[in-house]
Design an enzyme around this catalytic site. Structure first.
Site, mmCIF file in Angstrom:
data_model
loop_
_atom_site.group_PDB
_atom_site.id
_atom_site.type_symbol
_atom_site.label_atom_id
_atom_site.label_comp_id
_atom_site.label_asym_id
_atom_site.label_seq_id
_atom_site.Cartn_x
_atom_site.Cartn_y
_atom_site.Cartn_z
ATOM 1 N N PHE A 124 0.854 -1.189 0.000
ATOM 2 C CA PHE A 124 0.000 0.000 0.000
ATOM 3 C C PHE A 124 0.889 1.238 0.000
ATOM 4 O O PHE A 124 1.705 1.410 0.897
ATOM 5 C CB PHE A 124 -0.913 -0.003 1.235
ATOM 6 C CG PHE A 124 -2.023 1.009 1.165
ATOM 7 C CD1 PHE A 124 -3.127 0.788 0.358
ATOM 8 C CD2 PHE A 124 -1.960 2.179 1.902
ATOM 9 C CE1 PHE A 124 -4.158 1.719 0.281
ATOM 10 C CE2 PHE A 124 -2.985 3.118 1.838
ATOM 11 C CZ PHE A 124 -4.093 2.887 1.024
ATOM 12 N N GLY A 125 0.720 2.071 -0.997
ATOM 13 C CA GLY A 125 1.570 3.253 -1.139
ATOM 14 C C GLY A 125 0.830 4.527 -0.797
ATOM 15 O O GLY A 125 0.105 5.075 -1.626
ATOM 16 N N LEU A 126 1.039 4.961 0.446
ATOM 17 C CA LEU A 126 0.386 6.174 0.924
ATOM 18 C C LEU A 126 1.428 7.294 1.063
ATOM 19 O O LEU A 126 1.248 8.404 0.551
ATOM 20 C CB LEU A 126 -0.233 5.852 2.285
ATOM 21 C CG LEU A 126 -0.845 6.960 3.114
ATOM 22 C CD1 LEU A 126 -2.031 7.554 2.385
ATOM 23 C CD2 LEU A 126 -1.301 6.404 4.465
ATOM 24 N N GLU A 128 4.496 9.820 0.876
ATOM 25 C CA GLU A 128 5.302 10.478 -0.158
ATOM 26 C C GLU A 128 6.385 11.280 0.551
ATOM 27 O O GLU A 128 6.296 11.502 1.768
ATOM 28 C CB GLU A 128 4.426 11.411 -0.999
ATOM 29 C CG GLU A 128 3.329 10.662 -1.714
ATOM 30 C CD GLU A 128 2.499 11.556 -2.636
ATOM 31 O OE1 GLU A 128 2.841 12.741 -2.799
ATOM 32 O OE2 GLU A 128 1.519 11.040 -3.193
ATOM 33 N N ALA A 131 4.591 13.879 2.248
ATOM 34 C CA ALA A 131 3.309 13.524 2.869
ATOM 35 C C ALA A 131 3.460 12.222 3.642
ATOM 36 O O ALA A 131 3.286 11.137 3.093
ATOM 37 C CB ALA A 131 2.216 13.379 1.799
ATOM 38 N N GLY A 132 3.841 12.345 4.928
ATOM 39 C CA GLY A 132 3.979 11.173 5.790
ATOM 40 C C GLY A 132 2.861 11.181 6.807
ATOM 41 O O GLY A 132 1.747 10.712 6.542
ATOM 42 N N THR A 159 6.622 -0.750 1.654
ATOM 43 C CA THR A 159 6.965 -2.135 2.020
ATOM 44 C C THR A 159 6.362 -3.122 1.021
ATOM 45 O O THR A 159 5.219 -2.948 0.583
ATOM 46 C CB THR A 159 6.415 -2.435 3.435
ATOM 47 O OG1 THR A 159 6.925 -1.471 4.335
ATOM 48 C CG2 THR A 159 6.807 -3.828 3.909
ATOM 49 N N GLU A 367 3.201 3.342 10.186
ATOM 50 C CA GLU A 367 1.727 3.303 10.311
ATOM 51 C C GLU A 367 1.235 4.241 11.427
ATOM 52 O O GLU A 367 0.355 3.894 12.214
ATOM 53 C CB GLU A 367 1.217 1.872 10.495
ATOM 54 C CG GLU A 367 1.432 1.050 9.216
ATOM 55 C CD GLU A 367 0.688 -0.271 9.180
ATOM 56 O OE1 GLU A 367 -0.482 -0.325 9.585
ATOM 57 O OE2 GLU A 367 1.290 -1.255 8.714
ATOM 58 N N GLU A 371 3.632 10.181 18.105
ATOM 59 C CA GLU A 371 2.998 11.502 18.246
ATOM 60 C C GLU A 371 1.633 11.500 17.553
ATOM 61 O O GLU A 371 0.651 12.037 18.082
ATOM 62 C CB GLU A 371 3.895 12.601 17.645
ATOM 63 C CG GLU A 371 5.192 12.863 18.401
ATOM 64 C CD GLU A 371 6.287 11.816 18.140
ATOM 65 O OE1 GLU A 371 6.156 11.008 17.194
ATOM 66 O OE2 GLU A 371 7.286 11.804 18.887
HETATM 67 C C1 LIG Z 1 10.791 0.841 6.880
HETATM 68 C C2 LIG Z 1 9.572 1.634 6.580
HETATM 69 C C3 LIG Z 1 8.499 1.021 5.957
HETATM 70 C C4 LIG Z 1 7.359 1.784 5.617
HETATM 71 N N1 LIG Z 1 6.331 1.182 4.912
HETATM 72 C C5 LIG Z 1 5.328 1.968 4.422
HETATM 73 C C6 LIG Z 1 4.325 1.414 3.549
HETATM 74 O O1 LIG Z 1 4.307 0.209 3.245
HETATM 75 N N2 LIG Z 1 3.392 2.250 3.035
HETATM 76 C C7 LIG Z 1 3.367 3.583 3.329
HETATM 77 O O2 LIG Z 1 2.499 4.275 2.815
HETATM 78 N N3 LIG Z 1 4.276 4.137 4.185
HETATM 79 C C8 LIG Z 1 5.266 3.363 4.718
HETATM 80 N N4 LIG Z 1 6.202 3.907 5.559
HETATM 81 C C9 LIG Z 1 6.118 5.330 5.888
HETATM 82 C C10 LIG Z 1 5.740 5.620 7.338
HETATM 83 O O3 LIG Z 1 4.387 5.288 7.559
HETATM 84 C C11 LIG Z 1 6.066 7.087 7.615
HETATM 85 O O4 LIG Z 1 7.475 7.186 7.665
HETATM 86 C C12 LIG Z 1 5.427 7.609 8.872
HETATM 87 O O5 LIG Z 1 4.038 7.695 8.742
HETATM 88 C C13 LIG Z 1 5.970 9.007 9.271
HETATM 89 O O6 LIG Z 1 5.973 9.876 8.182
HETATM 90 P P1 LIG Z 1 7.315 10.704 7.851
HETATM 91 O O7 LIG Z 1 8.439 9.717 7.766
HETATM 92 O O8 LIG Z 1 7.056 11.542 6.659
HETATM 93 O O9 LIG Z 1 7.560 11.610 9.094
HETATM 94 P P2 LIG Z 1 6.914 13.063 9.349
HETATM 95 O O10 LIG Z 1 5.466 13.021 9.140
HETATM 96 O O11 LIG Z 1 7.696 14.068 8.584
HETATM 97 O O12 LIG Z 1 7.216 13.251 10.892
HETATM 98 C C14 LIG Z 1 8.468 13.702 11.407
HETATM 99 C C15 LIG Z 1 8.305 13.898 12.907
HETATM 100 O O13 LIG Z 1 7.345 14.947 13.138
HETATM 101 C C16 LIG Z 1 6.305 14.457 13.945
HETATM 102 N N5 LIG Z 1 5.041 15.109 13.548
HETATM 103 C C17 LIG Z 1 4.533 15.235 12.295
HETATM 104 N N6 LIG Z 1 3.360 15.896 12.337
HETATM 105 C C18 LIG Z 1 3.124 16.168 13.639
HETATM 106 C C19 LIG Z 1 2.058 16.829 14.344
HETATM 107 N N7 LIG Z 1 0.999 17.320 13.710
HETATM 108 N N8 LIG Z 1 2.164 16.940 15.692
HETATM 109 C C20 LIG Z 1 3.229 16.444 16.361
HETATM 110 N N9 LIG Z 1 4.253 15.808 15.758
HETATM 111 C C21 LIG Z 1 4.198 15.676 14.409
HETATM 112 C C22 LIG Z 1 6.273 12.960 13.735
HETATM 113 O O14 LIG Z 1 5.640 12.282 14.793
HETATM 114 C C23 LIG Z 1 7.764 12.653 13.620
HETATM 115 O O15 LIG Z 1 8.312 12.558 14.893
HETATM 116 C C24 LIG Z 1 7.310 3.159 5.946
HETATM 117 C C25 LIG Z 1 8.391 3.760 6.611
HETATM 118 C C26 LIG Z 1 9.517 3.030 6.902
HETATM 119 C C27 LIG Z 1 10.678 3.740 7.567
#
Ligand SMILES: Cc1cc2nc3c(=O)[nH]c(=O)nc-3n(C[C@H](O)[C@H](O)[C@H](O)COP(=O)(O)OP(=O)(O)OC[C@H]3O[C@@H](n4cnc5c(N)ncnc54)[C@H](O)[C@@H]3O)c2cc1C
Length: 383
Positions: A124-126, A128, A131-132, A159, A367, A371
């Site tokens: 599942f690709g959510l 970007e 856009a995390g 993944t 996922e 926070e």
């Molecule tokens: C090994 C691995 C496998 C993954 N697999 C998948 C997958 O299969 N599909 C998929 O779609 N994604 C996947 N992900 C992505 C993962 O879900 C994201 O990395 C995660 O949701 C965090 O997004 P980000 O990395 O952009 O961090 P950011 O959103 O940039 O966050 C950075 C920091 O800021 C904090 N933060 C952000 N917004 C707020 C807020 N409003 N208030 C307080 N704190 C905040 C966060 O908690 C974090 O500490 C994977 C990631 C990894 C590392």
């Protein structure tokens, strides 16, 4: 009523996966971690055992089990190898579940038998690059032209998306503008061989090294119009629902890791002699182990409650977020103390606890970060 005892069937499943994990997964876990190679043979056997089909009906090639059954299997695998456990978790709850919950009958008939048998791996690709946590900030676009979706953009950290057996990846994309001026987000199933769709090399990661994680790129990528998942414009609500359920299985991943670290700590503390006796005889060490078990048992009960509520069709979102958050933090505390009990040897790669320590961190990020879980829970509390 919620019963904390495992039924005969559940215990049989747990024991079967535990045996498989110990005999087949554990012996090759360090090798696949150190070489960052995907464990094809292990995953093939998991497919043959029906693990990828655990929570899906038999008519689609599944095992007809429930979400709790999936959690039990994930816990036992995570106990010895996080990479293998996340491959199952992502394959089931992120790969196959969206198709099962929102797909047309034709999409289910096509995809689910492949995904349930492990012949194909779902993704599942959510996420970007921009856009995390703010997942609605999707920039990837898809426009409909002559019966095809034309996709442009990219996805990060996906993944299961680039193995030799990866099937389609469901992605979120902006498919237009809503009447209120906000982006219309839809989910699309991208076939692995879609023209214009490419996958990067595997990322070099701190943990989960044997699991497959890629960046995906779409340059005028073309997929048939019929690959829209569910209704157009419902992508946002669909992925929120998928993440709600996924939180329970990710919690199982964390608690499984904590169980594994606990196992290693108990074993090591009985073997290691210091000051003329096993270190388990020192209260400072035995109390650490008791505290680990307390937290693990607590987290397991939270997972059981969340999965039970989901399997009963009750509201489960609060329990799922609480279980995900708590289990992730328990896994950090437990693996940290387990390594401490190993002393300097815990810092050496020959002990599994070192790999567990590296594997743990992502449990507090993927996922939904800790926070984000707190934000979600606070919102549900009306705060
Ligand atoms: C090994 C691995 C496998 C993954 N697999 C998948 C997958 O299969 N599909 C998929 O779609 N994604 C996947 N992900 C992505 C993962 O879900 C994201 O990395 C995660 O949701 C965090 O997004 P980000 O990395 O952009 O961090 P950011 O959103 O940039 O966050 C950075 C920091 O800021 C904090 N933060 C952000 N917004 C707020 C807020 N409003 N208030 C307080 N704190 C905040 C966060 O908690 C974090 O500490 C994977 C990631 C990894 C590392």
């Amino acid at each position: 009523m919620l019963d904390t005892r495992l039924s005969e069937e559940q215990e049989h499943l747990r024991k079967t996966v535990e045996d498989f994990a110990r005999k087949v997964v554990a012996p090759v876990a360090a090798h696949h971690d150190s070489t960052a190679t995907f464990p094809y043979d292990v995953v093939r056997q998991m497919g043959e055992m029906g693990l990828f089909g655990l929570p899906f009906p038999e008519e689609y090639g599944g095992m007809g089990g429930d979400y709790f059954a999936l959690c039990l299997a994930i816990e036992e695998l995570a106990r010895v190898d996080q990479s293998v456990a996340i491959t199952l978790e992502a394959g089931c709850s992120l790969g196959a579940m969206p198709v099962y919950r929102f797909g047309t009958e034709a999409q289910k008939q096509h995809w689910l038998p492949l995904l349930c048998s492990g012949q194909a791996l779902g993704a599942f690709g959510l996420t970007e690059a921009g856009a995390g946590s703010d997942a609605a900030g999707t920039r990837t676009t898809a426009r409909l032209e002559d019966g095809q979706w034309i996709i442009n953009g990219s996805k990060a950290f996906i993944t299961n998306s680039g193995t030799d057996i990866s099937g389609g990846t469901t992605i979120t994309a902006v498919t237009g503008m809503r009447a209120d001026g906000k982006p219309e987000i839809s989910n699309l199933i991208v076939d692995q061989d879609a023209p214009g769709f490419t996958r990067s090399k595997k990322y070099k990661k701190m943990g989960w090294r044997a699991s497959d994680t890629r960046e995906l790129s779409f340059v005028d990528a073309k997929i048939p119009e019929g690959n829209l998942l569910g209704k157009r414009g419902e992508g946002f609500i669909q992925f929120l629902k998928i993440l709600d359920g996924g939180r329970i299985s990710v919690a199982a991943l964390s608690v499984g890791l904590a169980m594994g670290a606990y196992d290693e700590a108990v074993k090591y503390s009985k073997d290691r002699i210091a000051f003329g006796k096993p270190i388990s005889k020192f209260q400072a060490i035995s109390f650490k182990i008791v505290d680990m078990l307390c937290e693990i048992e607590h987290a397991k009960l939270m997972i059981l409650k969340a999965a039970w509520e989901k399997d009963q069709g009750r509201p489960f979102e609060m329990s799922a977020s609480l279980a995900k958050l708590y289990s992730a933090e328990v896994s950090r505390r437990v693996v940290n103390e387990a390594l401490q009990i190993h002393g300097g040897y815990g810092f050496m790669d020959e002990y599994p606890v070192s790999r567990m320590y590296r594997d743990q961190k992502i449990n507090e990020i993927g996922e939904g970060t800790n926070e984000v879980q707190r934000m979600v829970i606070a919102r549900m509390l009306g705060l």
